[in-house]
Design a protein around this motif. Sequence first.
Motif, mmCIF file in Angstrom:
data_model
loop_
_atom_site.group_PDB
_atom_site.id
_atom_site.type_symbol
_atom_site.label_atom_id
_atom_site.label_comp_id
_atom_site.label_asym_id
_atom_site.label_seq_id
_atom_site.Cartn_x
_atom_site.Cartn_y
_atom_site.Cartn_z
ATOM 1 N N ALA A 1 3.357 11.440 18.050
ATOM 2 C CA ALA A 1 2.247 12.393 17.964
ATOM 3 C C ALA A 1 2.296 13.164 16.645
ATOM 4 O O ALA A 1 3.355 13.332 16.042
ATOM 5 N N GLY A 2 1.115 13.642 16.230
ATOM 6 C CA GLY A 2 1.016 14.391 14.987
ATOM 7 C C GLY A 2 0.533 15.812 15.216
ATOM 8 O O GLY A 2 0.030 16.163 16.287
ATOM 9 N N ILE A 3 0.663 16.625 14.181
ATOM 10 C CA ILE A 3 0.246 18.022 14.242
ATOM 11 C C ILE A 3 -1.246 18.108 14.546
ATOM 12 O O ILE A 3 -2.056 17.375 13.980
ATOM 13 N N GLU B 1 -2.668 17.333 17.404
ATOM 14 C CA GLU B 1 -3.084 16.454 18.507
ATOM 15 C C GLU B 1 -2.829 17.105 19.856
ATOM 16 O O GLU B 1 -1.899 17.902 20.017
ATOM 17 N N ILE B 2 -3.660 16.726 20.821
ATOM 18 C CA ILE B 2 -3.473 17.124 22.213
ATOM 19 C C ILE B 2 -2.639 16.027 22.862
ATOM 20 O O ILE B 2 -2.945 14.840 22.722
ATOM 21 N N VAL B 3 -1.590 16.439 23.548
ATOM 22 C CA VAL B 3 -0.634 15.475 24.101
ATOM 23 C C VAL B 3 -0.359 15.752 25.577
ATOM 24 O O VAL B 3 -0.660 16.832 26.084
ATOM 25 N N LEU B 4 0.234 14.760 26.230
ATOM 26 C CA LEU B 4 0.706 14.904 27.611
ATOM 27 C C LEU B 4 2.197 15.203 27.572
ATOM 28 O O LEU B 4 2.958 14.498 26.896
ATOM 29 N N ILE B 5 2.609 16.227 28.294
ATOM 30 C CA ILE B 5 4.006 16.649 28.345
ATOM 31 C C ILE B 5 4.571 16.382 29.734
ATOM 32 O O ILE B 5 3.979 16.787 30.737
ATOM 33 N N ALA B 6 5.692 15.673 29.780
ATOM 34 C CA ALA B 6 6.452 15.516 31.019
ATOM 35 C C ALA B 6 7.583 16.537 30.983
ATOM 36 O O ALA B 6 8.139 16.824 29.917
ATOM 37 N N THR B 7 7.919 17.088 32.147
ATOM 38 C CA THR B 7 8.965 18.108 32.202
ATOM 39 C C THR B 7 10.057 17.730 33.190
ATOM 40 O O THR B 7 9.869 16.860 34.049
ATOM 41 N N GLY B 8 11.189 18.394 33.068
ATOM 42 C CA GLY B 8 12.285 18.213 34.009
ATOM 43 C C GLY B 8 12.828 16.803 34.034
ATOM 44 O O GLY B 8 12.981 16.164 33.000
ATOM 45 N N SER B 9 13.115 16.304 35.226
ATOM 46 C CA SER B 9 13.724 14.980 35.347
ATOM 47 C C SER B 9 12.803 13.879 34.835
ATOM 48 O O SER B 9 13.280 12.869 34.324
ATOM 49 N N ALA B 10 11.497 14.061 34.917
ATOM 50 C CA ALA B 10 10.564 13.054 34.376
ATOM 51 C C ALA B 10 10.725 12.935 32.866
ATOM 52 O O ALA B 10 10.643 11.842 32.311
ATOM 53 N N ALA B 11 10.974 14.039 32.189
ATOM 54 C CA ALA B 11 11.194 14.013 30.737
ATOM 55 C C ALA B 11 12.499 13.306 30.410
ATOM 56 O O ALA B 11 12.569 12.514 29.461
ATOM 57 N N ARG B 12 13.528 13.561 31.181
ATOM 58 C CA ARG B 12 14.821 12.922 30.937
ATOM 59 C C ARG B 12 14.742 11.422 31.172
ATOM 60 O O ARG B 12 15.299 10.634 30.412
ATOM 61 N N VAL B 13 14.049 11.000 32.206
ATOM 62 C CA VAL B 13 13.902 9.577 32.484
ATOM 63 C C VAL B 13 13.119 8.902 31.360
ATOM 64 O O VAL B 13 13.507 7.844 30.871
ATOM 65 N N ALA B 14 12.028 9.526 30.923
ATOM 66 C CA ALA B 14 11.203 8.953 29.862
ATOM 67 C C ALA B 14 11.983 8.826 28.556
ATOM 68 O O ALA B 14 11.827 7.850 27.816
ATOM 69 N N ALA B 15 12.832 9.804 28.253
ATOM 70 C CA ALA B 15 13.586 9.803 27.001
ATOM 71 C C ALA B 15 14.834 8.934 27.073
ATOM 72 O O ALA B 15 15.419 8.615 26.053
ATOM 73 N N ALA C 1 9.180 16.303 27.214
ATOM 74 C CA ALA C 1 8.958 15.137 26.361
ATOM 75 C C ALA C 1 7.466 14.869 26.216
ATOM 76 O O ALA C 1 6.713 14.974 27.190
ATOM 77 N N VAL C 2 7.047 14.528 25.006
ATOM 78 C CA VAL C 2 5.671 14.106 24.749
ATOM 79 C C VAL C 2 5.594 12.633 25.144
ATOM 80 O O VAL C 2 6.268 11.791 24.556
ATOM 81 N N VAL C 3 4.771 12.332 26.171
ATOM 82 C CA VAL C 3 4.703 10.978 26.708
ATOM 83 C C VAL C 3 3.353 10.304 26.497
ATOM 84 O O VAL C 3 3.177 9.144 26.865
ATOM 85 N N GLY C 4 2.394 11.017 25.905
ATOM 86 C CA GLY C 4 1.079 10.423 25.650
ATOM 87 C C GLY C 4 0.277 11.254 24.676
ATOM 88 O O GLY C 4 0.479 12.469 24.570
ATOM 89 N N ILE C 5 -0.616 10.587 23.948
ATOM 90 C CA ILE C 5 -1.561 11.257 23.056
ATOM 91 C C ILE C 5 -2.932 11.149 23.709
ATOM 92 O O ILE C 5 -3.371 10.048 24.061
#
Length: 97
Positions: free
Chosen positions: A51-53, A55-69, A78-82
């Motif tokens: 993602a770039g400065i 942009e609107i993005v989708l953020i995953a939090t908690g365990s979903a962020a850890r799994v994605a990363a 974690a930024v998981v989508g633009i």
Amino acid sequence: MQLAKVLGQVVSTVKEPGLARFTLLLVQDAGGADPEQTRGAAYVAVDLVGAGIGEIVLIATGSAARVAAGADAPTDRAVVGIVDTVTRSGRTTYRKD
């Protein structure tokens, strides 16, 4: 997941080895009907999608962020989508240029 706007990049030359392959972004949650309007405190998220400065993005939090990363990356967000478009009540409130 939640919507957020990318405000900038965070550079850290010394960091936990599990984060070495990631770019860190400074983001702020989208607020109200217009996703480009932000609210609350800014925070750091691991960028998984390039993602770039501004942009609107989708953020995953908690365990979903850890799994994605990946299990070797300690992260709470974690930024998981633009985002391309946001439609609310049949009306497009955001469209990526």
